[in-house]
Design an enzyme around this catalytic site. Structure first.
Site, PDB file in Angstrom:
ATOM      1  N   ASP A   1       1.028  -1.476  -0.217  1.00  0.00           N
ATOM      2  CA  ASP A   1       0.600   0.284  -0.307  1.00  0.00           C
ATOM      3  C   ASP A   1       0.721   1.059   0.359  1.00  0.00           C
ATOM      4  O   ASP A   1       2.535   1.309  -0.286  1.00  0.00           O
ATOM      5  CB  ASP A   1      -0.774  -0.571   1.478  1.00  0.00           C
ATOM      6  CG  ASP A   1      -2.552   0.415   0.937  1.00  0.00           C
ATOM      7  OD1 ASP A   1      -2.089   1.412  -0.137  1.00  0.00           O
ATOM      8  OD2 ASP A   1      -3.370   0.614   1.286  1.00  0.00           O
TER       9      ASP A   1
ATOM     10  N   TRP B   1      -2.754   2.974  -6.158  1.00  0.00           N
ATOM     11  CA  TRP B   1      -4.184   3.938  -6.021  1.00  0.00           C
ATOM     12  C   TRP B   1      -4.547   4.408  -7.372  1.00  0.00           C
ATOM     13  O   TRP B   1      -5.431   4.312  -7.299  1.00  0.00           O
ATOM     14  CB  TRP B   1      -4.875   4.463  -5.079  1.00  0.00           C
ATOM     15  CG  TRP B   1      -4.170   4.449  -3.306  1.00  0.00           C
ATOM     16  CD1 TRP B   1      -4.426   3.017  -3.382  1.00  0.00           C
ATOM     17  CD2 TRP B   1      -3.563   5.032  -2.705  1.00  0.00           C
ATOM     18  NE1 TRP B   1      -4.302   2.981  -2.131  1.00  0.00           N
ATOM     19  CE2 TRP B   1      -3.517   4.340  -1.644  1.00  0.00           C
ATOM     20  CE3 TRP B   1      -2.744   6.512  -2.827  1.00  0.00           C
ATOM     21  CZ2 TRP B   1      -2.893   5.019  -0.475  1.00  0.00           C
ATOM     22  CZ3 TRP B   1      -2.755   7.101  -0.932  1.00  0.00           C
ATOM     23  CH2 TRP B   1      -2.102   5.899  -0.233  1.00  0.00           C
TER      24      TRP B   1
ATOM     25  N   ASP C   1      -9.975   3.088  -3.935  1.00  0.00           N
ATOM     26  CA  ASP C   1     -11.120   1.824  -2.899  1.00  0.00           C
ATOM     27  C   ASP C   1     -12.069   1.865  -3.526  1.00  0.00           C
ATOM     28  O   ASP C   1     -13.098   2.770  -3.819  1.00  0.00           O
ATOM     29  CB  ASP C   1     -10.666   2.365  -1.313  1.00  0.00           C
ATOM     30  CG  ASP C   1      -9.616   1.994  -1.145  1.00  0.00           C
ATOM     31  OD1 ASP C   1      -9.176   2.206  -1.953  1.00  0.00           O
ATOM     32  OD2 ASP C   1      -9.523   2.193   0.862  1.00  0.00           O
TER      33      ASP C   1
END
Ligand code: GLA
Length: 592
Positions: free
Chosen positions: A347, A382, A400
């Site tokens: 992440d 992302w 998300d």
């Protein structure tokens, strides 16, 4: 000139009068022009023959250039420390030079076959031959080998032991990717031909371009040759994860038929870690949630024939505040490998001051490779960055996912479209589909199928569109409590086959309309396509697909409905279906 005279002429080389001797013997030696030989001295140039064979020079410290022949077969020079160049020929076969520490260049042939040079231990590359009907790449031990290049023929990639091998390139021909033991291989590139992926090495990428693409393989099996399929804890359970829950999900993966349908990975997302590293700096699991430790859990998952994934972050903290891997990349990768971890989601929260996103992700990619264990690297930054395609097997292309129609549509538009097609889509034409292929996939985020925020019809659309985009299929629901409709959706073998098609093409929308849409994906097999007819509107509507819009040359085609599992026979020119609001009709179409 007699053979005897030739020997005399060759002896001239040994005594230094090189140019004069060359002029003397080249003219008459019709069958063979011998090599110049200089031991430890200056440059040698190979013999030249018209209609015969020119053998390259040999030098132990200087440059050796191969012979050249018109209509014959020249052999490249060989040199032990300096550059060796291959022979040159018109109409014959040329063999590349060989060198032990410096570069070796392949032979060059116009109309013949050329074989690449060989370099042993050189830090500099061995370059494949150029031209001719076929050309083979150079080979390097410990160095870099680049494949041959050819117009209209076949080019075979370089091979390297411990180095990097890049596939050949061909215009209108076929290319085979490089081969590497322990290194990195990149597949061939073909314009209008066939490109096969690289073979071997730590990572290998499939070929690009051409009419057929085959995925790269590694020595131990393909790493994400098709989009990864599995389950992840975050969408349904967030931080509420335990050893018991994960074992139960692994059991359900098997008992529900999910494993048989192709799902493999059991991925534990954020909050598995303890709040702090141990006194030696090791990452450790939360002892209350995972009292048996991660190795025991991995062993359990593996005993079911499944694979285990974990989660970390390129910063100092994960997105839920657990320790990140920044500056601990090598240590954490070793820890994961020692547990038997097969997949890492990485992440993008809490970057360290002054750090660089590309460097941070690359450090972990390299640390995973250094373990020697094949671990799928799921880049969760992302956003799409070009550099992700060379370090990860998959990368997130948006924010998300949430369990609602608006979120699904927004991620769909971003991952599958381009900015001039949908307002709000972030990437320009031709969109992200160009980056997908065996071993490297766009990731529009995990599935929400079965979590309750959308209708079953909408979940069918979500699943169908993820499949036609060759997206990773990572279920995000509670597998131990699935409705029949959820299970039927997630295990639809016809739809999963579209996602997992070995060609690895990401499908795209092809209709002018952005509300009553047609999506198409080329599948392996002649004139074979997957089609999704997608109705984004509030009322049911007819949507038609024409065979010509798919790029099909046949005027008729057989049609299979992938949700009713029915063969619909052959139709001419096009097929029209009534599609429910927010629903799809998904087809496999084969030209006949
Ligand atoms: C980020 C990721 C999510 C999930 C959470 C966990 O938001 O994008 O997929 O992993 O972190 O904290």
């Amino acid at each position: 000139m007699t053979l005897h005279q030739c020997r005399i002429a060759r002896d001239c080389f040994l005594h230094g009068a090189l140019l004069a001797c060359l002029a003397g013997w080249v003219v008459g030696c019709s069958n063979e022009a011998p090599a110049g030989v200089v031991m430890g001295g200056t440059q040698t140039v190979g013999g030249t023959a018209a209609g015969g064979a020119g053998t390259g020079g040999n030098a132990s410290t200087a440059q050796a250039t191969g012979g050249s022949a018109a209509g014959g077969a020249p052999t490249g020079g060989s040199a032990s420390t300096l550059q060796a160049l291959g022979g040159t020929t018109t109409g014959g076969a040329a063999t590349g030079g060989s060198a032990s520490t410096f570069p070796a260049a392949g032979g060059n042939a116009a109309g013949g076959a050329s074989t690449g040079g060989n370099a042993t231990g050189g830090s500099l590359p061995a370059t494949g031959g150029t031209g001719g009907v076929s050309s083979s790449g150079g080979s390097a031990a410990g160095g870099k080998a680049t494949g041959g290049s050819v117009a209209g023929g076949s080019a075979t990639g370089g091979s390297a032991t411990g180095g990097k091998a890049t596939g050949g390139s061909a215009t209108g021909g076929s290319t085979t990717g490089g081969t590497s033991a322990g290194g990195r291989t990149t597949g061939g590139v073909a314009a209008g031909g066939i490109a096969a992926g690289g073979v071997g090495g730590t990572t290998s990428n499939g070929g690009a371009g051409g009419s057929i693409l085959a995925g790269g393989t590694t020595a131990t099996g393909v790493l994400a040759a098709t989009p990864p399929m599995g389950w992840n804890s975050w969408n349904k359970f967030a931080g509420n994860i335990t050893d018991t829950l994960v074992r139960g999900i692994a059991d359900a993966m098997v008992s529900t038929g999910m494993q048989a349908a192709g799902y493999q990975f059991i991925n534990i997302d954020d909050m598995w870690q303890a709040a702090n590293r141990d006194s030696s700096g090791n990452i450790v699991p939360d002892g209350t949630k995972f009292p048996n430790g991660m190795k025991a859990l991995a062993d359990y998952v593996h005993s079911k024939g499944l694979k285990l994934g974990v989660y970390s972050d390129r910063g100092t903290k994960t997105c839920s505040g657990r320790p990140g891997s920044y500056s601990y990349e090598a240590k954490d990768a070793q820890t994961y490998a020692s547990w038997g971890v097969d997949y890492l989601k990485y992440d993008n929260c809490s970057p360290a001051a002054g750090s660089n996103i590309q460097t941070d992700y690359t450090n972990m990619a390299n640390a995973l490779k250094a373990t020697g264990r094949p671990i799928v690297f799921s880049v969760c930054a992302w956003w799409f960055y070009n550099w992700e395609t060379s370090i990860g097997q998959l990368w997130r292309t948006g924010t998300d996912i949430k369990d609602n129609w608006t979120s699904f549509i927004s991620l769909l538009n971003n991952n599958g479209g381009w900015s001039s097609r949908y307002s709000g889509a972030s990437y320009g034409s031709p969109g992200l589909a160009q980056y997908a292929g065996p071993g490297h996939w766009n990731d529009p985020d995990m599935l929400e199928v079965g979590n309750g925020g959308m209708t079953d019809t909408e979940y069918q659309s979500h699943f169908s569109l993820w499949a036609i985009m060759a997206a990773p299929l990572i279920a995000g629901n509670d597998l131990s409590k699935m409705s029949a409709a959820t299970k039927d959706t997630l295990t639809n073998a016809d739809v999963i086959a579209v996602d997992q098609d070995p060609l690895g093409v990401q499908g795209k929308p092809i209709s002018t309309s952005t509300t009553l849409e047609v999506w198409s994906k080329k599948l392996s097999g002649t004139q074979t396509y997957a089609v999704v007819l997608f109705n984004r509107t509030a009322a049911s509507a007819d949507i038609a697909v024409t065979w010509s819009s798919l790029g099909m040359t046949s005027t008729s085609a057989t049609v299979r409905d992938l949700w009713s599992h029915t063969d619909l026979g052959s139709t001419a020119t096009q097929y029209t279906a009534t599609v429910p609001s927010h629903g799809v009709v998904m087809l496999k179409v084969v030209g006949s």
